[in-house]
Design an enzyme around this catalytic site. Structure first.
Site, mmCIF file in Angstrom:
data_model
loop_
_atom_site.group_PDB
_atom_site.id
_atom_site.type_symbol
_atom_site.label_atom_id
_atom_site.label_comp_id
_atom_site.label_asym_id
_atom_site.label_seq_id
_atom_site.Cartn_x
_atom_site.Cartn_y
_atom_site.Cartn_z
ATOM 1 N N LEU A 160 25.913 46.372 70.887
ATOM 2 C CA LEU A 160 25.813 47.503 69.974
ATOM 3 C C LEU A 160 25.389 46.932 68.283
ATOM 4 O O LEU A 160 25.482 45.625 68.245
ATOM 5 C CB LEU A 160 27.405 47.931 69.603
ATOM 6 C CG LEU A 160 28.414 47.128 69.257
ATOM 7 C CD1 LEU A 160 28.597 46.720 67.689
ATOM 8 C CD2 LEU A 160 29.842 47.594 69.759
ATOM 9 N N CYS A 270 26.465 37.774 64.307
ATOM 10 C CA CYS A 270 25.959 37.652 65.792
ATOM 11 C C CYS A 270 24.725 36.929 65.564
ATOM 12 O O CYS A 270 24.725 35.755 66.197
ATOM 13 C CB CYS A 270 25.788 39.087 66.211
ATOM 14 S SG CYS A 270 27.284 40.013 66.718
HETATM 15 N N1 LIG Z 1 30.012 42.547 65.877
HETATM 16 C C1 LIG Z 1 28.983 43.059 66.453
HETATM 17 O O1 LIG Z 1 28.105 43.678 66.413
HETATM 18 C C2 LIG Z 1 28.780 42.345 67.940
HETATM 19 C C3 LIG Z 1 27.710 42.999 69.001
HETATM 20 C C4 LIG Z 1 27.572 42.609 69.985
HETATM 21 C C5 LIG Z 1 28.410 41.369 70.625
HETATM 22 N N2 LIG Z 1 29.442 40.768 69.855
HETATM 23 C C6 LIG Z 1 30.149 39.767 70.173
HETATM 24 O O2 LIG Z 1 31.573 40.263 70.418
HETATM 25 C C7 LIG Z 1 32.450 39.229 70.242
HETATM 26 C C8 LIG Z 1 33.573 39.709 69.172
HETATM 27 O O3 LIG Z 1 32.524 39.938 68.027
HETATM 28 P P1 LIG Z 1 33.294 40.795 66.707
HETATM 29 O O4 LIG Z 1 32.355 41.144 65.655
HETATM 30 O O5 LIG Z 1 34.267 41.986 67.289
HETATM 31 O O6 LIG Z 1 34.357 39.530 66.070
HETATM 32 P P2 LIG Z 1 35.606 39.986 65.055
HETATM 33 O O7 LIG Z 1 35.997 38.714 64.553
HETATM 34 O O8 LIG Z 1 35.413 41.238 64.474
HETATM 35 O O9 LIG Z 1 36.795 40.557 66.457
HETATM 36 C C9 LIG Z 1 37.483 39.273 67.159
HETATM 37 C C10 LIG Z 1 38.878 39.814 67.327
HETATM 38 O O10 LIG Z 1 39.370 39.017 68.407
HETATM 39 C C11 LIG Z 1 40.822 38.803 67.781
HETATM 40 N N3 LIG Z 1 41.214 37.584 68.443
HETATM 41 C C12 LIG Z 1 40.832 36.207 68.392
HETATM 42 N N4 LIG Z 1 41.835 35.410 69.257
HETATM 43 C C13 LIG Z 1 42.270 36.435 70.030
HETATM 44 C C14 LIG Z 1 43.336 36.356 71.020
HETATM 45 N N5 LIG Z 1 43.613 34.839 71.533
HETATM 46 N N6 LIG Z 1 43.810 37.351 71.592
HETATM 47 C C15 LIG Z 1 43.569 38.572 71.296
HETATM 48 N N7 LIG Z 1 42.740 38.682 70.119
HETATM 49 C C16 LIG Z 1 42.035 37.851 69.589
HETATM 50 C C17 LIG Z 1 40.720 38.509 66.220
HETATM 51 O O11 LIG Z 1 41.896 38.577 65.824
HETATM 52 C C18 LIG Z 1 39.684 39.774 66.085
HETATM 53 O O12 LIG Z 1 40.241 40.833 65.735
HETATM 54 C C19 LIG Z 1 31.428 38.026 69.705
HETATM 55 O O13 LIG Z 1 31.512 37.191 70.840
HETATM 56 C C20 LIG Z 1 30.303 38.485 69.265
HETATM 57 O O14 LIG Z 1 29.079 37.565 69.393
HETATM 58 C C21 LIG Z 1 29.596 41.442 68.495
#
Ligand SMILES: NC(=O)c1ccc[n+]([C@@H]2O[C@H](COP(=O)([O-])OP(=O)(O)OC[C@H]3O[C@@H](n4cnc5c(N)ncnc54)[C@H](O)[C@@H]3O)[C@@H](O)[C@H]2O)c1
Length: 443
Positions: A160, A270
């Protein structure tokens, strides 16, 4: 594991940009969803139907599904462990010192979950991880879960884009299912039955290939952006026009127009950390070609930020000290309040370091920016931000900024000088209103 006709119960671990969007979309597909995060404030907000970050179209869908009772939130891993047939893992995998991915959140989440997995279930990784992570995680979880080998694991990377997250989650270009069993494929097909009915392809593969699909997709996209920005440097020194060049290249179907926009380059949570993580993995594997390619891609990208600062210095007569600069846009891209590795915020810091007074405007990202850069001046409107400015810098391409009337803005600034680092303003219109316009990548 639930492979019967009833819908599997979906748990989502990590309710950030990816996880909350996924939880909302899963609920909207009709699943009963329980989402967990260690951030209790985030959970409280989401449970009240309020999105803890800005993402177009997310909040109404969140509210609708919370009110319908399909989407619930918790901070208890015991609740989640007992609830889910499928556990989507969406925690952050940020950049660690040295560039590699920091897997500590992934390990903390799986270690907290595993002791509560007492019946067959499927863990589905969605976070972006280095190749080899999934298989090691499966062994780690099976070792700690009462259900042992009845816990299966799949990797289903997410593609996404922030700003389009809901649409991308519900109708992606493709699904990637990295699996070790046919049962996992069947369960994922059940979870995604509605989008799959729209003929979206589901590509089934091994865990390692699925992990690599995500990081190599981001590496390719980053390379494309850095390629056109390297061409921008050639254009700047030869008097050619990179915008026309990109347009002409993009008409070639083999190249395509997307991700060929010249400008300030990429940022966000990302692309930068994913290419650095992949670079570290490639170096550790001894694949020097990928490591050096991605090092160059990263260096080109970062050099665009320095180029803007050089242009800013030139535009104000050599020194930024004491100059009033107005930065339009602070989010790493439009339609988002995400400021992680924002090129604009980086440039604000560089301008401030050189003694400039930095006044900032962004439609939604200012509260996030103010938390980490309280020293910048935040203005409620473009006109307030631009009052007395010696230089305007257009750094995030919000549609609002394309609609600015340069003649009206000219009335409030000290100097009519603008740098367009996103190739988004109509230079001719600004010039006609008396502005000196420098466009990154244009002569
Ligand atoms: N943001 C994007 O557009 C996107 C797109 C594709 C993939 N990703 C991947 O998805 C993953 C998450 O990215 P994001 O942008 O959502 O990050 P983010 O920081 O917005 O969200 C991560 C969440 O995980 C929570 N968290 C941390 N440790 C935890 C635990 N032990 N138990 C439960 N929750 C916990 C945090 O509090 C946070 O709310 C990453 O690997 C990123 O590379 C993100």
């Amino acid at each position: 594991m639930n492979t019967t006709g009833t819908l599997p119960r979906v748990a989502v671990i990590g309710a950030g940009y990816l996880g909350l969007t996924h939880a909302v979309c899963m609920a909207d597909l009709g699943h009963e969803v329980l989402a967990i995060d260690v951030d209790s404030q985030k959970i409280a907000k989401a449970a009240a139907g309020e999105a803890p970050f800005f993402e177009p179209a997310l909040e109404p869908l969140l509210r609708k599904n919370v009110e319908a009772g399909r989407l619930r939130f918790t901070t208890s891993f015991a609740d989640v462990g007992h609830f889910g047939d499928v556990h989507f893992v969406c925690v952050g995998t940020p950049q660690a010192d040295g560039g590699a991915a920091d897997l500590s959140y992934l390990h903390a989440a799986s270690d907290a979950l595993a002791p509560h997995l007492s019946s067959p279930c499927l863990i589905v990784g969605k976070s972006t991880v280095p190749v080899g992570t999934a298989r090691a995680l499966l062994a780690r979880i099976r070792g700690a879960a009462p259900a042992g080998d009845d816990v299966d694991l799949a990797w289903n990377p997410e593609f996404l884009r922030e700003g389009h997250a809901v649409q991308d989650s519900l109708t992606p270009d493709r699904f990637v299912f990295g699996v070790t069993s046919e049962q996992a494929v069947q369960l994922l097909r059940q979870v995604y039955a509605r989008p799959l009915a729209l003929d979206i392809p589901a590509l089934v593969m091994d865990l390692e290939t699925a992990e690599l699909v995500k990081v190599s997709a981001n590496a390719f996209l980053a390379t494309k952006i850095s390629f056109i920005n390297a061409m921008a440097e050639v254009c700047e020194t030869t008097g050619a026009d990179v915008v026309r060049l990109a347009e002409a290249l993009g008409h070639d179907e083999r190249i395509g127009r997307k991700f060929l926009g010249p400008g300030l380059g990429f940022g966000g949570g990302c692309l930068p950390k994913d290419i650095r993580g992949f670079r570290a993995t490639a170096a550790a594997l001894g694949v020097d070609s990928v490591a050096s390619l991605l090092g160059t891609v990263d260096a080109i990208n970062m050099s665009r930020r320095e180029r803007v600062v050089v242009m800013a210095r030139e535009a104000v007569g050599g020194s930024l000290a004491g100059k009033r600069t107005t930065v339009l846009g602070i989010a790493f891209k439009p339609n988002s309040d995400d400021i992680r590795d924002s090129p604009s915020l980086d440039i604000c810091g560089r301008l401030a370091t050189e003694g400039a007074i930095v006044s900032v405007h962004d439609p939604v990202a200012m509260p996030n920016a103010a938390r980490i850069r309280p020293d910048l001046q935040y203005a409620a409107s473009v006109f307030e931000a631009a009052k007395g400015a010696d230089l305007i810098l257009h750094l995030t391409d919000w549609a609002d900024y394309r609609a600015i009337d340069p003649a009206a803005l000219a009335m409030v600034v000290a100097q009519r000088a603008v740098i367009d680092a996103r190739c988004g303003l109509d230079a001719g219109v600004w010039q006609n209103a008396g502005w000196s316009v420098r466009v990154l990548g244009r002569p």
